[in-house]
Design a protein around this motif. Structure first.
Motif, PDB file in Angstrom:
ATOM      1  N   LYS A 141       2.769   5.467  -3.143  1.00 14.68           N
ATOM      2  CA  LYS A 141       3.194   6.863  -3.044  1.00 14.68           C
ATOM      3  C   LYS A 141       4.660   6.911  -2.602  1.00 14.68           C
ATOM      4  CE  LYS A 141       0.750   9.898  -0.952  1.00 14.68           C
ATOM      5  NZ  LYS A 141      -0.083  10.627   0.037  1.00 14.68           N
TER       6      LYS A 141
ATOM      7  N   THR B  93       0.831  -1.206   0.000  1.00 17.90           N
ATOM      8  CA  THR B  93       0.000   0.000   0.000  1.00 17.90           C
ATOM      9  C   THR B  93       0.864   1.253   0.000  1.00 17.90           C
ATOM     10  OG1 THR B  93      -1.723  -1.180   1.227  1.00 17.90           O
ATOM     11  CG2 THR B  93      -1.851   1.228   1.197  1.00 17.90           C
TER      12      THR B  93
ATOM     13  N   GLU C  89      -1.960  10.841   6.503  1.00 13.52           N
ATOM     14  CA  GLU C  89      -2.241  10.183   5.221  1.00 13.52           C
ATOM     15  C   GLU C  89      -2.323   8.671   5.395  1.00 13.52           C
ATOM     16  OE1 GLU C  89      -0.256  13.376   2.064  1.00 13.52           O
ATOM     17  OE2 GLU C  89       0.965  11.741   2.899  1.00 13.52           O
TER      18      GLU C  89
ATOM     19  N   TRP D 218       4.711   9.458   2.884  1.00 12.93           N
ATOM     20  CA  TRP D 218       3.439   9.553   3.580  1.00 12.93           C
ATOM     21  C   TRP D 218       3.606  10.342   4.878  1.00 12.93           C
ATOM     22  CZ3 TRP D 218      -1.010   6.496   2.139  1.00 12.93           C
ATOM     23  CH2 TRP D 218      -0.794   5.631   1.060  1.00 12.93           C
TER      24      TRP D 218
ATOM     25  N   ASP E  58      -5.908   6.462   4.672  1.00 11.72           N
ATOM     26  CA  ASP E  58      -5.945   5.554   3.520  1.00 11.72           C
ATOM     27  C   ASP E  58      -7.031   4.495   3.704  1.00 11.72           C
ATOM     28  OD1 ASP E  58      -4.318   4.523   1.019  1.00 11.72           O
ATOM     29  OD2 ASP E  58      -4.716   2.768   2.267  1.00 11.72           O
ATOM     30  N   ASN E  59      -7.746   4.206   2.629  1.00  8.74           N
ATOM     31  CA  ASN E  59      -8.874   3.270   2.704  1.00  8.74           C
ATOM     32  C   ASN E  59      -8.465   1.873   3.166  1.00  8.74           C
ATOM     33  OD1 ASN E  59     -10.864   5.087   1.924  1.00  8.74           O
ATOM     34  ND2 ASN E  59     -10.551   4.705  -0.260  1.00  8.74           N
TER      35      ASN E  59
ATOM     36  N   LYS F 294      -6.590   2.273   7.110  1.00 10.85           N
ATOM     37  CA  LYS F 294      -7.433   2.724   8.226  1.00 10.85           C
ATOM     38  C   LYS F 294      -7.908   1.555   9.081  1.00 10.85           C
ATOM     39  CE  LYS F 294     -11.768   2.815   5.595  1.00 10.85           C
ATOM     40  NZ  LYS F 294     -12.834   3.683   5.049  1.00 10.85           N
TER      41      LYS F 294
END
Length: 296
Positions: free
Chosen positions: A233, A229, A240, A236, A244-245, A248
């Motif tokens: 990116k 995940t 953030e 982070w 995150d979906n 979390k």
């Protein structure tokens, strides 16, 4: 009992937002699964003002409960493992209403336990294991052996659930029955903790060594989901990560998990000067070279 509850669930089933209804009947050998109620109705809805809504009913000498839960909260509880009763209800309950085979498909998914789902659940259980182990070790080092014992028991439960997940199954209410067959070595650790004649201090000392070894041997798999995940990116912030979906679901265990992975070399920190010019923001990134070498 079913005919008594029929008007209640039929009314719910007529509503377009209702996805499915499951009826669970108390089994004498596992009355805690239904919280001692004779029957439980689990009603899954697409959306609602309250994520979960509960009512209790009484008929003659029988008591019944109804739980209306949103699809979002149900998925969260299944992913995080907050309520293993719901797993039992979905597996063993009687489907009374099933819009577009929603519940049938959900039951099948839990039985098949998709690979990506296993990665997330592995990561969540591993993060909980890390927290319990670290907190238990702190209590042990301070000589608070009873508090430490409580955390070691929890650590072993998370190890047990990890073992079941690793074998492609969903941890059920009777997780130790599953582990006894699948990973007898972890079951043996639990036996040694609760049945050994050694002093409590000695038992804990030996268990911490064993758990630390098992944690280190499982870091590769336990970290796979969070690292994949985070690789989406470059860097982070803490917020953030929490927003995150996927991440979390780690909730309060996320930060201690990240710190553990920093200590093990999987995650790097970056300092970025704040607007005040006096302190720095702490950002996080995956050490791609380290991860690549460790996953080869």
């Amino acid at each position: 009992m079913e005919h008594i509850l029929r008007p209640i669930y039929q009314e719910r089933a007529s509503q377009s937002d209702t996805l499915g209804v499951i009826l669970v009947t108390k089994r004498e050998e596992t009355i805690s699964v239904t919280d001692t109620f004779d029957s439980v109705l689990l009603i899954v809805v697409k959306e609602a003002d309250m994520p979960i809504f509960t009512k209790h009913y009484l008929h003659e000498d029988k008591k019944m409960a109804m739980h209306v839960i949103t699809e979002e909260l149900l998925n969260k509880r299944l992913n995080v493992g907050l309520d293993r009763r719901i797993v039992d209800w979905i597996f063993h309950g009687k489907i009374m209403f099933d819009r577009n085979e929603y519940l049938s498909d959900l039951r099948l998914k839990l039985q098949e336990f998709p690979f990506m789902g296993r990665k997330l659940k592995t990561g969540i259980q591993f993060s909980k294991l890390i927290r319990r182990y670290l907190e238990g070790k702190e209590f042990f080092n301070r000589g608070n052996y009873f508090d430490s014992y409580h955390h070691v028991v929890d650590s072993l439960h998370h190890l047990a659930r990890l073992a079941v997940i690793e074998n492609g199954l969903y941890p059920e209410v009777t997780v130790w029955s599953q582990v006894k067959k699948l990973e007898p070595s972890i079951y043996k650790l639990y036996e040694e903790l609760v049945m050994s004649t050694e002093s409590l201090e000695k038992r804990l000392e030996l268990l911490f060594l064993a758990i630390e070894f098992l944690i280190n041997s499982r870091t590769h798999d336990g970290a796979e989901h969070i690292l994949e995940t985070m690789l989406t990116k470059d860097t982070w912030t803490t917020q953030e990560l929490h927003n995150d979906n996927e991440l979390k679901y780690y909730s309060k265990d996320l930060e201690v998990f990240v710190e553990y992975l920093i200590d093990k070399g999987y995650i790097l920190t970056e300092s970025k000067l704040s607007k005040s010019g006096l302190i720095y923001h702490r950002h996080y990134k995956v050490d791609k070279d380290f991860v690549s070498s460790s996953y080869e």
